[in-house]
Write a protein that holds these residues in place. Structure first.
Motif, mmCIF file in Angstrom:
data_model
loop_
_atom_site.group_PDB
_atom_site.id
_atom_site.type_symbol
_atom_site.label_atom_id
_atom_site.label_comp_id
_atom_site.label_asym_id
_atom_site.label_seq_id
_atom_site.Cartn_x
_atom_site.Cartn_y
_atom_site.Cartn_z
ATOM 1 N N SER A 1 0.842 -1.195 0.000
ATOM 2 C CA SER A 1 0.000 0.000 0.000
ATOM 3 C C SER A 1 0.872 1.238 0.000
ATOM 4 O O SER A 1 2.015 1.233 0.474
ATOM 5 N N GLU A 2 0.314 2.339 -0.539
ATOM 6 C CA GLU A 2 1.035 3.605 -0.518
ATOM 7 C C GLU A 2 1.257 4.067 0.915
ATOM 8 O O GLU A 2 2.317 4.629 1.235
ATOM 9 N N GLU A 3 0.277 3.824 1.780
ATOM 10 C CA GLU A 3 0.369 4.275 3.165
ATOM 11 C C GLU A 3 1.604 3.695 3.856
ATOM 12 O O GLU A 3 2.342 4.418 4.546
ATOM 13 N N GLU A 4 1.844 2.399 3.661
ATOM 14 C CA GLU A 4 2.964 1.788 4.371
ATOM 15 C C GLU A 4 4.303 2.219 3.789
ATOM 16 O O GLU A 4 5.297 2.316 4.516
ATOM 17 N N ILE A 5 4.346 2.548 2.509
ATOM 18 C CA ILE A 5 5.596 3.029 1.917
ATOM 19 C C ILE A 5 5.933 4.417 2.458
ATOM 20 O O ILE A 5 7.071 4.674 2.878
ATOM 21 N N TYR A 6 4.950 5.317 2.433
ATOM 22 C CA TYR A 6 5.196 6.652 2.990
ATOM 23 C C TYR A 6 5.610 6.536 4.460
ATOM 24 O O TYR A 6 6.531 7.233 4.913
ATOM 25 N N ALA A 7 4.919 5.688 5.224
ATOM 26 C CA ALA A 7 5.221 5.551 6.648
ATOM 27 C C ALA A 7 6.645 5.042 6.852
ATOM 28 O O ALA A 7 7.366 5.522 7.743
ATOM 29 N N GLU A 8 7.070 4.080 6.053
ATOM 30 C CA GLU A 8 8.420 3.529 6.178
ATOM 31 C C GLU A 8 9.480 4.580 5.867
ATOM 32 O O GLU A 8 10.579 4.554 6.429
ATOM 33 N N LEU A 9 9.136 5.530 5.012
ATOM 34 C CA LEU A 9 10.057 6.618 4.680
ATOM 35 C C LEU A 9 9.971 7.767 5.684
ATOM 36 O O LEU A 9 10.765 8.712 5.614
ATOM 37 N N GLY A 10 8.979 7.696 6.591
ATOM 38 C CA GLY A 10 8.862 8.718 7.625
ATOM 39 C C GLY A 10 7.904 9.842 7.300
ATOM 40 O O GLY A 10 7.992 10.926 7.895
ATOM 41 N N PHE A 11 6.955 9.601 6.375
ATOM 42 C CA PHE A 11 6.021 10.647 5.966
ATOM 43 C C PHE A 11 4.579 10.206 6.161
ATOM 44 O O PHE A 11 4.270 9.011 6.141
ATOM 45 N N ASP A 12 3.694 11.181 6.330
ATOM 46 C CA ASP A 12 2.267 10.917 6.185
ATOM 47 C C ASP A 12 1.968 10.753 4.700
ATOM 48 O O ASP A 12 2.710 11.241 3.839
#
Length: 586
Positions: free
Chosen positions: A312-323
């Motif tokens: 999911s896009e959500e988990e990729i952004y989260a792993e990079l440290g972003f909302d």
């Protein structure tokens, strides 16, 4: 703002030339970012420089994506009409190569190869080169040459980028038909359409399916398909034609495990993706369309590595440290550095403040218009038929408008569910005066002042003309400020920063006209207005029932500017909105 567009084109061309010449990628990206920044800039760059030439470089350098060297080159262009580096690059790169770069699927490396090995430096020379000669080039081959020939022909017939509102209905129809194919688990539109850009160059469909052949067969078999460009296991490309739309469409099949990474990658923008990949590299990771991986291996998915995030896009952004960044904001305009905001949605809109009836050029009576607004859940509707100068639109003479006001009042009295306001879309004449006298304007509940004629005025004259309307004490809203029509008319190029400052000072709202032919204010103007705390009205300019659906296009544009609901007066409760409208009355 002609200077902005001219200088942006110069920087874009410098980036292309440097890429063809194999220059450092950071120089290429730097010029591309400057070009984008200039194109998006709401203020006329010449006015910014002329304001204080001595500090122009410093002030330009303070803007996002414009460094000191680029600022110096902007000033150089404004002073001399050219940039020395650009002129030097043009001596090294034939002008015809830039035309070749406009062909679909032909990148800088291929263009340079044809130029170096075969002396092809123009479309004409490409057309004159035999197929067998082209096929001898590395990674070319007969199939690629055939596609290249089709691209040349397509380029000659192409309509260029098409308005979002022209393409979106077809895209949604095809999407729904593809979703109905048995075995399809996920199917979404990506690319520029998902980001809500005002114009589109192609369509991107992304799918997860248990029956890939059935989906491919459906896609290439649409009645709208005029040509199948490619039909592979993972990607199919076609050309579509329907009504006024002629556009390329791609279908990509991806594994469900990497759905989020693929959707992020193919949504773009390219610049946003580049910035995310740079962040990943800084963290010792690799991001591509298959996922976010630990380490910096070139193709980690081929090495059997499991992604840190991909589904999911959500988990990729989260792993990079972003909302999660909403798709409409993914343009590398600082969106990764800003705190998350709940962006405006169509459901937030509770009022329509710019709509027309049969009294001028609309197709609905006052009551029919009001009942449609009620059906849409609005608490307020402003009836704003055209003023007398709009003869072609059956504009109302003062005598007709007085009678029209009475008719609106009668409908309002009969419909307790909604507040129906008597207004007018009043022409701003070329000298900045309005189409009615102040006595009549004061009798109106809502005045939307709009430019319709003399749309080729100089930026200076256009600015003074619109400022006069903004400063008028009886004007509530400056309607579609530039008067542009997408793909047909550029409209006025006023100093938008000056308009915004005046609008804030005089408590006048600026309109985002949601009609997809206009989308005026554009997103770059809106960002400036929002940054300065300006009130914004989002109106459909409805002339008929289906026009209320234009609201979706206005909302997409507003979201691209990062607008929250509070900034839009159409989202306010009735008492607050009506109180503001009355505050501009004697």
């Amino acid at each position: 703002m002609g200077d902005n567009r001219e200088i942006a084109a110069v920087f874009r061309q410098m980036g292309q030339a440097l890429e063809i010449l194999g220059a450092n990628r950071f120089r290429v990206l730097g010029n591309q970012r400057v070009a984008r920044a200039l194109k998006d800039m709401a203020q006329d760059v010449r006015g910014l420089v002329d304001e204080d030439p001595g500090t122009a470089v410093k002030r330009l350098s303070a803007l996002d994506d414009i460094g000191k060297t680029s600022a110096q080159r902007i000033v150089e262009y404004l002073e001399t009409g050219s940039i020395a580096e650009h002129a030097d690059l043009l001596t090294k790169v034939p002008a015809g190569l830039f035309d070749l770069l406009e062909l679909p699927g032909l990148g800088p490396k291929a263009v340079k190869l044809m130029w170096d090995d075969l002396g092809i430096d123009s479309l004409e020379k490409l057309e004159a080169t035999p197929d067998e000669t082209l096929a001898q080039l590395p990674r070319m081959g007969a199939k690629t040459v055939a596609n290249l020939r089709k691209a040349v022909e397509w380029n000659r017939q192409a309509q260029g980028r098409l308005p979002l509102g022209l393409v979106r209905p077809l895209a949604f129809d095809l999407r729904d038909r593809l979703r109905a194919v048995p075995g399809v688990q996920r199917l979404e539109l990506a690319g520029s359409l998902r980001r809500g850009r005002e114009t589109l160059g192609d369509l991107d469909f992304l799918a997860v399916t248990e029956a890939p052949e059935a989906l491919r067969e459906t896609f290439v078999g649409f009645d709208e398909v005029t040509e199948v460009l490619a039909r592979g296991d993972l990607k199919c490309s076609v050309r579509l034609a329907s009504g006024k739309v002629a556009i390329q469409a791609d279908l990509r099949l991806v594994p469900e495990a990497s759905w989020g990474a693929a959707l992020m990658y193919f949504t773009g923008s390219k610049q946003h993706n580049v910035r995310l990949r740079e962040v990943a590299v800084q963290q010792g990771k690799r991001l591509n369309e298959y996922g976010l991986f630990e380490g910096t291996a070139e193709r980690p998915q081929d090495a059997g590595l499991e992604p840190l995030a991909a589904a999911s896009e959500e988990e990729i952004y989260a792993e990079l440290g972003f909302d999660v960044v909403p798709p409409e904001l993914r343009e590398d305009r600082g969106e990764l550095d800003r705190p998350p905001v709940r962006l405006i949605e169509a459901a937030d809109i509770r009022a329509e403040l710019h709509a027309h009836t049969t009294a001028s050029d609309g197709r609905l009576s006052i009551e029919e218009l009001a009942r449609e607004a009620i059906r849409r859940g609005f608490h307020t509707l402003a009836v704003t038929d055209h003023s007398r100068s709009q003869v072609i639109a059956n504009g109302l003479s003062p005598e007709r408008l007085w009678a029209h006001i009475d008719a609106v009042r009668e409908v309002n009295a009969s419909l307790p569910e909604i507040e129906v306001l008597a207004g007018s879309e009043v022409d701003i004449l070329a000298d900045g005066s309005l189409d009615y006298d102040d006595e009549l304007l004061a009798a109106l509940d809502v005045v939307v002042a709009s430019p319709h004629a003399a749309l080729r005025q100089s930026p200076e004259d256009a600015t003074e003309r619109l400022l006069a309307a903004i400063r008028h004490p009886l004007v509530h809203i400056l309607g579609h400020p530039t008067g542009r029509i997408l793909g047909k008319r550029e409209g006025l190029s006023p100093d938008m920063a000056a308009l915004v400052a005046a609008a804030v000072e005089h408590d006048t709202a600026l309109e985002l006209n949601a009609n997809w032919h206009r989308l005026d204010l554009r997103d770059s103007h809106l960002r400036l207005a929002l940054d300065r705390g300006c009130k914004i009205a989002i109106d459909t300019d409805a002339h008929d029932v289906p026009h209320f659906d234009f609201l979706d296009y206005g909302i997409l544009t507003a979201r691209r500017a990062g607008m929250a609901a509070e900034s839009c007066i159409n989202t306010w409760p009735a008492d607050r909105l009506l109180g503001w409208l009355r505050s501009k009355r004697p």
